[in-house]
Design an enzyme around this catalytic site. Structure first.
Site, short mmCIF file in Angstrom:
data_model
loop_
_atom_site.label_atom_id
_atom_site.label_comp_id
_atom_site.label_asym_id
_atom_site.label_seq_id
_atom_site.Cartn_x
_atom_site.Cartn_y
_atom_site.Cartn_z
N CYS A 4 -7.15 -41.61 3.28
CA CYS A 4 -7.06 -41.33 4.72
C CYS A 4 -5.64 -41.58 5.26
O CYS A 4 -4.75 -40.80 4.96
CB CYS A 4 -8.12 -42.13 5.47
N HIS A 29 -12.90 -42.05 3.00
CA HIS A 29 -12.96 -43.42 2.50
C HIS A 29 -14.12 -43.53 1.52
O HIS A 29 -15.26 -43.56 1.95
CB HIS A 29 -13.25 -44.38 3.67
N GLU A 33 -14.34 -46.19 -0.33
CA GLU A 33 -14.45 -47.64 -0.56
C GLU A 33 -15.46 -48.32 0.35
O GLU A 33 -15.81 -49.46 0.12
CB GLU A 33 -13.07 -48.31 -0.40
N1 GLN Z 1 -6.08 -40.95 11.97
C1 GLN Z 1 -5.51 -42.01 11.21
C2 GLN Z 1 -4.01 -41.80 11.04
O1 GLN Z 1 -3.47 -40.83 11.47
C3 GLN Z 1 -6.14 -42.15 9.86
C4 GLN Z 1 -7.55 -42.66 10.00
C5 GLN Z 1 -8.04 -43.45 8.83
O2 GLN Z 1 -7.28 -43.90 7.98
N2 GLN Z 1 -9.32 -43.70 8.82
O3 GLN Z 1 -3.37 -42.63 10.47
#
Ligand code: GLN
Length: 217
Positions: free
Chosen positions: A80, A198, A200
């Site tokens: 992410c 994610h 995890e």
């Molecule tokens: N939207 C977040 C970002 O731009 C990422 C979200 C996440 O890691 N769950 O960093």
């Protein structure tokens, strides 16, 4: 011997990655200092907020050493926000946002919508046997464009998103038209691995097992 895999511990869901790595057969340690980079065989960049992690990387004087380590071949898995940090190009970045780079992709931040549009789904992922991986998408990015050396490991089932019944506004006529219509949500380039989602927090360590295998290679 178990590989030693660090989890960047500046912000984000560090503990969940440590637990998943241990289940996947690694020895997991948290990383906050440049000197700690020397002790690891691989590194996880957790989810969180990429702009915040970027700022903290610079404050903790980790940005340049980590960039150099990635360029020198350190295996890294970004989830992410971690995917955003690994990307060479970011759409929707804040004006001063930098990335560590290394992964020849363009990612779109918050691509699936806002916090309320977060969802859980499952994705078929190449290199991960045993059926679809449960995946939590939390203000997740997607990969808008992947360079020729980048292997696409997973896509969502539909163009807008894989989870919600209501397709995103830009879903278009291709929505649900087959695998090629889906958004890219997992990629690999050499020893760099990244997922939009994610794995995890869903109690399934198979993506971490893939990363441990990459580190052992
Ligand atoms: N939207 C977040 C970002 O731009 C990422 C979200 C996440 O890691 N769950 O960093």
């Amino acid at each position: 011997m178990k590989p030693v895999i660090g989890v960047l511990a500046l912000q984000g869901d560090v503990r969940e990655h440590v637990a998943a790595l241990e289940v996947a057969g690694a020895r997991a340690i948290t990383v906050r200092r440049p000197t700690e980079l020397a002790a690891i065989d691989g590194l996880v960049l957790p989810g969180g907020e990429s702009t915040t992690i970027d700022k903290l990387l610079r404050i903790f004087e980790l940005f340049d050493p980590l960039r150099a380590a990635i360029a020198a071949g350190l295996p890294v898995y970004g989830s992410c926000a971690g995917m955003i940090l690994l990307a060479d190009r970011v759409l929707g970045a804040t004006h001063d946002q930098q990335t560590l780079g290394g992964l020849d992709v363009t990612v779109r931040r918050n691509a699936f919508g806002r916090q309320v549009d977060s969802f859980e789904s499952s994705v078929e992922m190449a290199g991960v046997p045993g059926g679809p991986v449960p995946a939590a998408f939390i203000r997740a990015p997607w990969v808008e464009e992947a360079g020729p050396g980048v292997q696409v490991l997973a896509r969502t089932r539909h163009r807008g998103a894989s989870g919600p019944a209501v397709p995103a506004p830009d879903a278009g006529p291709a929505a649900g038209a087959g695998e090629d219509a889906g958004r890219i949500v997992a990629v690999r380039q050499g020893t760099l691995l990244a997922t939009s989602f994610h794995p995890e927090i869903t109690g399934d360590a198979r993506v971490h097992e893939l990363f441990v295998a990459i580190v052992k290679e």
